[in-house]
Design a protein around this motif. Structure first.
Motif, PDB file in Angstrom:
ATOM      1  N   GLN A   1     -43.138  12.740  20.796  1.00  0.00           N
ATOM      2  CA  GLN A   1     -42.838  11.768  19.740  1.00  0.00           C
ATOM      3  C   GLN A   1     -41.350  11.743  19.397  1.00  0.00           C
ATOM      4  N   ILE A   2     -40.719  12.904  19.377  1.00  0.00           N
ATOM      5  CA  ILE A   2     -39.283  12.948  19.082  1.00  0.00           C
ATOM      6  C   ILE A   2     -38.496  12.311  20.214  1.00  0.00           C
ATOM      7  N   ALA A   3     -38.873  12.598  21.455  1.00  0.00           N
ATOM      8  CA  ALA A   3     -38.170  12.017  22.596  1.00  0.00           C
ATOM      9  C   ALA A   3     -38.279  10.495  22.590  1.00  0.00           C
ATOM     10  N   LYS A   4     -39.421   9.973  22.259  1.00  0.00           N
ATOM     11  CA  LYS A   4     -39.592   8.512  22.217  1.00  0.00           C
ATOM     12  C   LYS A   4     -38.765   7.894  21.098  1.00  0.00           C
ATOM     13  N   MET A   5     -38.581   8.623  19.991  1.00  0.00           N
ATOM     14  CA  MET A   5     -37.730   8.145  18.915  1.00  0.00           C
ATOM     15  C   MET A   5     -36.263   8.140  19.334  1.00  0.00           C
ATOM     16  N   LEU A   6     -35.830   9.226  19.986  1.00  0.00           N
ATOM     17  CA  LEU A   6     -34.428   9.387  20.331  1.00  0.00           C
ATOM     18  C   LEU A   6     -34.021   8.568  21.559  1.00  0.00           C
TER      19      LEU A   6
END
Length: 346
Positions: free
Chosen positions: A336-341
């Motif tokens: 989820q963090i990677a998709k945000m960043l």
């Protein structure tokens, strides 16, 4: 939410490993020397573990497990992931939410032992002994500290109860925790309860998922991320629940990000002034909801309060809960963090 004892020592919130199960086994053994298997027969028992300097031999699978609060969900989530909920006679752990469908409800449905908690929001000595446990789990050694009114590991042993402190919790300092420690916790519970294959399968799946995400963001610029708990005060400054060290940094690195406040403290959490926060470039927010039903509202409030942040200009934030902490679901946080960043990488 305000707590006298940092959710930091409690935190949530292990782990490092981008390889599959076999590779994970060799590297996390180096990373976590506090808990080491000594012996096990072909039937699975006896299992001997060395945990925080104490050697414990399990002759059978525990059937009356008590989980100390410690502001943790690592232990209860691990037992649920391994299908061991029927062994729990008293659980004091809850985040009130989870990235795993059904987990929060499953935790809420567990027995609590009808215990009256002490001032530390945990199980006092006499109540603990009255539960007649055969295994007590605590995130850190704090949960077995006599001066805080808890039953010690020695006192539990005298009534036939074993005890276990989760990886990196021996000195009550979680600042060095990585994703590998989540795998260690899974692996140790797999040994203790003789569900090794299930534990190894979960570890392999998580490592595979994390490796796939990390590969997608490899070579990308690493944005500066602020990680903090929503509506929580743990110090004297305006921002006292900001994550500086620990498993959150490992998760950020695997997701292609960096902690904007990693150097702000030597311990797990930084206690920061509003001026310090305002002077730092924050490209994205990760807000952890700990029994807060509205973490997104808190995230939007912060972005409005600091309009100079790149994160505010682009409304870049994500809200998470138990996946950011020691436990079986770190791969969900990484994704989820990677998709945000790095949305273009997916």
């Amino acid at each position: 939410m305000s707590m006298n004892r940092p959710v930091a020592t409690v935190l949530a919130a292990a782990l490092c490993l981008l390889t599959a199960a076999c590779g994970a086994s060799s590297s996390d053994d180096k990373a976590s020397a506090t808990t080491t298997e000594v012996a096990a027969s072909k039937t699975g028992y006896p299992v001997a573990l060395e945990n925080c300097g104490q050697k414990t031999t399990f002759k059978r699978a525990p059937s009356r497990v008590v989980l100390m609060n410690g502001a943790s969900v690592a232990e209860v989530s691990t037992l649920l992931a391994l299908g061991l909920q029927d062994r729990i006679v008293a659980n004091q752990q809850s985040y009130g939410m989870s990235e795993v469908a059904g987990r929060a409800a499953a935790i809420k449905a567990l027995p609590t032992g009808n215990v009256k908690l002490n001032d530390a929001y945990d199980i006092p000595r006499e109540a603990m002994l009255g539960l007649r446990p055969d295994l007590v789990l605590s995130l850190t050694s704090y949960g077995f500290d006599q001066k805080n009114g808890f039953a010690t590991r020695e006192q539990l042993k005298q009534v036939g109860a074993d005890s276990y402190v989760s990886p990196q919790g021996c000195d009550d300092n979680l600042s060095k925790m990585t994703v590998a420690d989540s795998y260690r916790l899974l692996r140790d519970m797999g040994k203790i309860f003789n569900v090794r294959d299930k534990a190894e399968k979960l570890i392999a799946e998580s490592a595979k998922n994390i490796a796939a995400v990390s590969e997608k963001v490899r070579g990308e610029k690493r944005p500066n991320v602020m990680v903090l708990f929503s509506n929580m005060s743990m110090g004297s400054n305006d921002f006292s629940s900001v994550v500086a060290k620990g498993i959150g940094n490992d998760i950020l690195a695997k997701a292609g990000g960096a902690n904007a406040f990693e150097s702000a403290s030597r311990t797990t959490f930084a206690d920061l002034s509003k001026e310090k926060v305002a002077a730092t470039d924050v490209d994205a927010l990760v807000v952890i909801g700990y029994n807060d039903p509205h973490p997104a509202a808190y995230a939007r409030k912060l972005l409005k309060e600091f309009p100079q942040w790149p994160a505010a200009k682009n409304t870049t934030y994500v809200t998470l809960s138990d996946s950011m902490y020691l436990g079986p679901s770190n791969d969900l946080a990484v994704e989820q963090i990677a998709k945000m960043l790095h949305p273009d990488a997916f």
